[in-house]
Motif scaffolding. Structure first.
Motif, mmCIF file in Angstrom:
data_model
loop_
_atom_site.group_PDB
_atom_site.id
_atom_site.type_symbol
_atom_site.label_atom_id
_atom_site.label_comp_id
_atom_site.label_asym_id
_atom_site.label_seq_id
_atom_site.Cartn_x
_atom_site.Cartn_y
_atom_site.Cartn_z
ATOM 1 N N SER A 52 0.768 -1.161 -0.070
ATOM 2 C CA SER A 52 -0.048 0.075 0.145
ATOM 3 C C SER A 52 0.773 1.336 -0.225
ATOM 4 C CB SER A 52 -0.889 -0.058 1.332
ATOM 5 O OG SER A 52 -0.207 0.178 2.408
ATOM 6 N N GLN A 53 1.849 1.288 0.370
ATOM 7 C CA GLN A 53 2.837 2.340 0.685
ATOM 8 C C GLN A 53 3.492 2.473 -0.857
ATOM 9 O OE1 GLN A 53 3.697 4.220 3.624
ATOM 10 N NE2 GLN A 53 1.727 3.280 4.150
ATOM 11 N N TYR A 96 2.363 1.699 -3.629
ATOM 12 C CA TYR A 96 1.332 2.126 -4.459
ATOM 13 C C TYR A 96 1.113 3.790 -4.355
ATOM 14 C CZ TYR A 96 -3.273 2.132 -6.480
ATOM 15 O OH TYR A 96 -4.618 2.560 -7.216
ATOM 16 N N THR A 97 1.225 4.233 -3.268
ATOM 17 C CA THR A 97 1.093 5.782 -3.220
ATOM 18 C C THR A 97 2.232 6.512 -3.820
ATOM 19 O OG1 THR A 97 2.000 5.890 -0.890
ATOM 20 C CG2 THR A 97 -0.422 5.467 -1.092
ATOM 21 N N ARG A 153 4.968 8.356 -6.253
ATOM 22 C CA ARG A 153 4.720 8.886 -7.835
ATOM 23 C C ARG A 153 6.143 9.374 -7.919
ATOM 24 N NH1 ARG A 153 1.086 5.839 -7.486
ATOM 25 N NH2 ARG A 153 -1.043 6.124 -8.122
#
Length: 67
Positions: free
Chosen positions: A40-41, A43-44, A46
């Protein structure tokens, strides 16, 4: 003009390594929940190229502990 891939890599390598280390350091604390949390980390993060760099660094950090 966007950065060339090699330039992007050079400019962001230290940051990606530090982020991977930060995430890896949570493995002992989170134990069984670490994989879901770390996914989840990542995934964030960019841009996607940076997230890939962090993912590769995490793999590198895990290699010695898997043997």
């Amino acid at each position: 003009m966007p950065l060339a891939r090699a330039d992007f890599h050079l400019q962001n390598l230290a940051s990606a390594q530090a982020e991977a280390q930060r995430l890896f350091d949570q493995k002992a604390i989170l134990q069984g929940g670490w994989l879901t949390w770390v996914a989840s980390q990542i995934y964030t993060l960019r841009p996607a190229e940076y997230a890939s760099m962090v993912r590769r660094e995490l793999v590198r950090l895990q290699e010695p502990s898997e043997k």
